[in-house]
Write an enzyme that holds these catalytic residues in place. Structure first.
Site, PDB file in Angstrom:
ATOM      1  N   ASP A 202       1.081  -1.198  -0.094  1.00 33.71           N
ATOM      2  CA  ASP A 202       0.111  -0.006  -0.077  1.00 33.71           C
ATOM      3  C   ASP A 202       0.860   1.162  -0.017  1.00 33.71           C
ATOM      4  O   ASP A 202       1.463   1.354   0.960  1.00 33.71           O
ATOM      5  CB  ASP A 202      -0.861  -0.004   1.417  1.00 33.71           C
ATOM      6  CG  ASP A 202      -2.088   1.286   1.091  1.00 33.71           C
ATOM      7  OD1 ASP A 202      -1.417   2.408   0.682  1.00 33.71           O
ATOM      8  OD2 ASP A 202      -3.078   0.960   1.507  1.00 33.71           O
ATOM      9  N   HIS A 203       1.047   1.959  -1.109  1.00 32.87           N
ATOM     10  CA  HIS A 203       2.191   2.925  -1.363  1.00 32.87           C
ATOM     11  C   HIS A 203       2.157   3.944  -0.146  1.00 32.87           C
ATOM     12  O   HIS A 203       3.172   4.664  -0.102  1.00 32.87           O
ATOM     13  CB  HIS A 203       2.479   3.229  -2.579  1.00 32.87           C
ATOM     14  CG  HIS A 203       1.665   4.337  -3.033  1.00 32.87           C
ATOM     15  ND1 HIS A 203       0.048   3.994  -3.657  1.00 32.87           N
ATOM     16  CD2 HIS A 203       1.645   5.553  -3.428  1.00 32.87           C
ATOM     17  CE1 HIS A 203      -0.311   5.274  -4.035  1.00 32.87           C
ATOM     18  NE2 HIS A 203       0.507   6.155  -3.844  1.00 32.87           N
ATOM     19  N   HIS A 265      -5.499   3.268   1.218  1.00 34.77           N
ATOM     20  CA  HIS A 265      -4.625   4.166   1.838  1.00 34.77           C
ATOM     21  C   HIS A 265      -4.992   5.038   2.952  1.00 34.77           C
ATOM     22  O   HIS A 265      -4.262   5.101   3.887  1.00 34.77           O
ATOM     23  CB  HIS A 265      -4.508   5.386   0.530  1.00 34.77           C
ATOM     24  CG  HIS A 265      -3.838   4.667  -0.633  1.00 34.77           C
ATOM     25  ND1 HIS A 265      -3.058   3.563  -0.821  1.00 34.77           N
ATOM     26  CD2 HIS A 265      -4.252   4.927  -2.080  1.00 34.77           C
ATOM     27  CE1 HIS A 265      -2.813   3.255  -2.264  1.00 34.77           C
ATOM     28  NE2 HIS A 265      -3.730   4.342  -2.858  1.00 34.77           N
TER      29      HIS A 265
HETATM   30  C1  BG6 Z   1      -3.727   4.910  -6.415  1.00 37.47           C
HETATM   31  C2  BG6 Z   1      -5.020   5.264  -7.008  1.00 37.47           C
HETATM   32  O1  BG6 Z   1      -3.710   3.879  -5.540  1.00 37.47           O
HETATM   33  O2  BG6 Z   1      -3.137   6.267  -5.579  1.00 37.47           O
HETATM   34  C3  BG6 Z   1      -5.050   6.525  -7.703  1.00 37.47           C
HETATM   35  O3  BG6 Z   1      -5.216   4.100  -7.644  1.00 37.47           O
HETATM   36  C4  BG6 Z   1      -4.491   7.800  -7.047  1.00 37.47           C
HETATM   37  O4  BG6 Z   1      -6.194   6.538  -8.227  1.00 37.47           O
HETATM   38  C5  BG6 Z   1      -2.979   7.233  -6.381  1.00 37.47           C
HETATM   39  O5  BG6 Z   1      -4.284   8.658  -8.092  1.00 37.47           O
HETATM   40  C6  BG6 Z   1      -2.622   8.357  -5.341  1.00 37.47           C
HETATM   41  O6  BG6 Z   1      -1.248   8.064  -5.183  1.00 37.47           O
HETATM   42  P1  BG6 Z   1      -0.413   9.445  -4.917  1.00 37.47           P
HETATM   43  O7  BG6 Z   1       0.683   8.977  -4.175  1.00 37.47           O
HETATM   44  O8  BG6 Z   1      -0.312  10.159  -5.984  1.00 37.47           O
HETATM   45  O9  BG6 Z   1      -1.121  10.178  -3.862  1.00 37.47           O
END
Ligand code: BG6
Length: 517
Positions: A202-203, A265
Site C-alpha cells: 500500500d504505497h 490508503h
Molecule cells: C492509487 C490510486 O492507489 O493512488 C489512484 O489508484 C491515485 O487513483 C493514487 O491517484 C494516488 O497516489 P499518490 O501517491 O499520487 O497520492
C-alpha cells in the site's frame, strides 16, 4: 517541535528504527512482471533507478522485464527510462541511466502458460550462471492487472522459483473487491507463496510523513499526552486530487473511490494514527497493533456516509462524460465516511475519511482537532489543531492561540510549524516506491499489509460497498459536485455534525506575517 533558530547539521547518535530482516545483498535478479504497463513505467522503474542511483540495489543486481508485448531491447529501454527525472545536462544522472540500461533486459511471454514462464526461468538462469557463490535470490514485482495475479503467482512458483536462495513477491492492490473475493485471492496466493515471501504494497505506507507518524506519536511525550478522547474532538483524513478519471474511467468505475483510496490508503493512515504503542519496531509487533485497532472498528453505517460524483464545470468534463464510463453510472468519485473506534482510548471520537477526484487542489493531510478549552475565561476561541501534511510539501503544524504582541490582551490563532523544506533544507524525500522496494529487498515487512489486516479492512467497508452497488436494496445516488470545487456542498454540514468547528478568525496556512496593528 521547536522550529526557530538556525538548522543544525544532525550529529551524535540518531536512533535507528529499522526492523531487521534478511537482506538480499548479492546475486539478486529483480523481475518486473507487467513491464510494459503504466505502473511499471511511472512508478516501479523510476523507483528501481532511484535506488540504483543512491547505491541501494544489491551488488550485481539484474533487472528482467516481463510482459505480453513484443518489443526489442531499444524499445524496452526507451519505455523504462521515459519517466526518470534526470535533466539532459545532468551528466552524472545520464551516465547512471546508461549503466541502468546495461543490466535491464526484457522477455516477452504470456501470463497464463507454462512454457512462457519456463522461458523466463531460462533467462534468469543464464544471468545467474555468472554469479559467484551458491546463493541466488529472486524478487518478483507484480505490476499486473488483478485478473492474472493467481496464474502468475502459480507459474512463478512452479517454473521460476530459486531453489538456492530467497524468493519474494511484491503485489499491489486491488486485493479483491470485498471481503469474500479478498479471502479467495489470499487463499489462492497462499497456496504458492508463504506470508513471509509476500510483500503487499500500500504505497501510502512508504510515504515519508506516514512513516513519521509513529515517531511523532511515540517518541514525544508531549504528543502522546493529548492523544485520546479526552483531548481530541474529531479527526479528518483527507485526500484531494485536482483531476478526474480522464481515460481511466473503465477501471475506476469497477472500483470507485472507496476501494481506490479509503479502504486502503486512508485506512492505513488511520491505523498508524490510532494504534497502541508496539512492543518493538519489529514488523509483527507493529502489524499486531494495527490489526488490533482495526478490529475495534465496526462496519461503517450508511448514515455516516456522504457520496458524490463530479459533474462538468469550468470547461472540464463530468465523470459521466468520460467515454470509458458506463452511462448513468452511480459510482462515487467522492466519499466521506465516519469511522468509530470502540476502545478506551478512542470511544466517541469520529474519524472522518474523505477522498475525491476532480477537486480544487492536490492535498493529502490528517487534521486532528482538539476540544474546546473549558468555558469561563475564553469565549469564541479557536480550537487547537494538529495538521500532518502528507503531500505536497510535507509539514507538521500545530495551531495554537497566542496573545497578540503589544499592550492589548487578545488571542489569535497562529502555529508552530515544521515545514520540511525549510527545516531539512538538504533532505531528499524518497519516493514511496523507493522506500518500499528497499524494504522488500531488506526483508522488512513493517510497511506492508499483512493478510489479517486486509481481512479486517474489508470487514469495515464491505457492507457499505454492497449497498452502494445495489446488492442490498436500491443503490444510493451520489450527490453532484462541480469539477474543480471543494466537493459536494453537503460536506460542511456533514463534518459539522461530527463536531468539527472552523477556526474562529480567518486563518490559512501557510501564514506569513500577521499584522497586529
Ligand atoms: C492509487 C490510486 O492507489 O493512488 C489512484 O489508484 C491515485 O487513483 C493514487 O491517484 C494516488 O497516489 P499518490 O501517491 O499520487 O497520492
Amino acid at each position: 517541535m521547536a522550529t526557530t533558530g538556525r538548522p543544525r547539521a544532525m550529529s551524535g547518535t540518531i536512533p535507528s528504527m529499522e526492523s531487521a530482516g534478511e537482506a538480499l545483498k548479492d546475486n539478486t535478479v529483480i523481475v518486473v512482471l507487467g513491464a510494459s504497463g503504466d505502473l511499471a513505467k511511472k512508478k516501479t522503474y523510476p523507483a528501481l533507478f532511484g535506488l540504483y542511483r543512491m547505491g541501494y540495489l544489491p551488488r550485481d543486481v539484474k533487472i528482467v522485464g516481463y510482459a505480453r508485448t513484443k518489443m526489442d531491447t531499444a524499445e524496452y529501454h526507451k519505455r523504462i527510462t521515459s519517466y526518470l527525472k534526470v535533466a539532459d545536462d545532468d551528466e552524472e544522472g545520464q551516465a547512471k541511466i546508461a549503466e541502468f540500461k546495461t543490466f535491464s533486459s526484457y522477455v516477452s511471454g504470456g501470463y497464463e502458460d507454462g512454457p512462457s514462464f519456463e522461458n523466463l526461468n531460462k533467462t534468469i538462469e543464464s544471468i545467474e550462471a555468472n554469479y559467484q557463490g551458491p546463493e541466488k535470490n529472486r524478487l518478483f514485482y507484480f505490476a499486473l492487472p488483478p485478473s492474472v495475479f493467481i496464474p502468475v503467482a502459480q507459474h512463478l512458483r512452479e517454473q521460476c522459483y530459486s531453489t538456492s536462495g530467497k524468493n519474494r513477491i511484491i503485489v499491489e492492490k486491488p486485493f479483491g473487491k470485498d471481503l469474500e473475493s479478498c479471502r479467495v485471492l489470499l487463499k489462492s496466493l497462499k497456496q504458492h507463496w508463504t506470508e513471509d515471501e509476500t510483500f503487499r504494497i500500500d504505497h501510502y505506507l512508504g510515504k515519508e510523513m506516514v512513516k513519521n507518524i509513529l515517531v511523532l506519536r511515540f517518541a514525544n511525550v508531549a504528543m502522546g499526552a493529548g492523544w485520546d478522547k479526552n483531548s481530541i474532538s474529531n479527526v479528518q483524513i483527507t485526500f484531494k486530487e485536482p483531476f478526474g478519471t480522464e481515460g481511466r474511467g473503465g477501471y475506476f468505475d469497477e472500483f470507485g473511490i472507496i476501494r481506490d483510496i479509503l479502504q486502503n490508503h486512508l485506512l492505513q493512515v488511520l491505523s498508524v494514527l490510532t494504534m497502541e504503542r508496539p512492543v518493538s519496531f519489529s514488523a509483527e509487533d507493529i502489524r499486531d497493533e494495527k490489526v488490533k485497532v482495526l478490529r475495534a472498528i465496526p462496519p461503517i453505517e450508511r448514515s455516516d456516509t456522504l457520496l458524490g460524483q463530479y459533474v462538468s464545470a469550468n470547461g472540464k468534463p463530468g465523470y459521466l462524460d468520460d467515454d470509458t464510463v458506463p452511462p448513468n453510472s452511480v459510482c462515487p468519485t467522492y466519499a466521506a465516511t465516519t469511522l468509530w473506534i470502540h476502545n478506551p482510548r478512542w470511544e466517541g471520537v469520529p474519524f472522518i475519511l474523505k477522498a475525491g477526484k476532480a477537486l480544487n487542489e492536490a492535498k493529502v493531510e490528517v487534521r486532528i482537532q482538539f476540544k474546546d478549552v473549558t468555558q469561563g475565561i475564553f469565549k469564541d476561541i479557536s480550537r487547537n489543531e494538529l495538521v500532518i501534511r502528507i503531500q505536497p510539501s510535507e509539514a507538521v503544524y500545530l495551531k495554537l492561540n497566542t496573545k497578540i504582541p503589544g499592550l492589548k490582551t487578545r488571542a489569535i490563532p497562529t502555529e508552530m510549524d515544521l515545514t520540511y523544506k525549510r527545516r531539512f533544507t538538504d533532505a531528499k524525500i524518497p519516493e514511496a516506491y523507493e522506500a518500499l522496494i528497499l524494504d522488500a529487498l531488506r526483508g522488512d515487512h513493517s510497511n506492508f499489509v499483512r493478510d489479517d489486516e486486509l481481512d479486517v479492512a474489508w470487514k469495515i467497508f464491505t457492507p457499505i460497498l454492497h449497498w452502494i452497488e445495489g446488492k442490498s436494496g436500491p443503490a444510493p445516488k451520489p450527490v453532484p459536485y462541480p469539477y474543480g470545487s471543494r466537493g459536494p456542498k453537503e460536506l460542511d454540514p456533514f463534518i459539522g455534525k461530527y463536531g468539527f468547528r472552523r477556526t474562529v478568525q480567518d486563518y490559512t496556512w501557510p501564514t506569513s506575517n500577521i499584522s497586529v496593528l
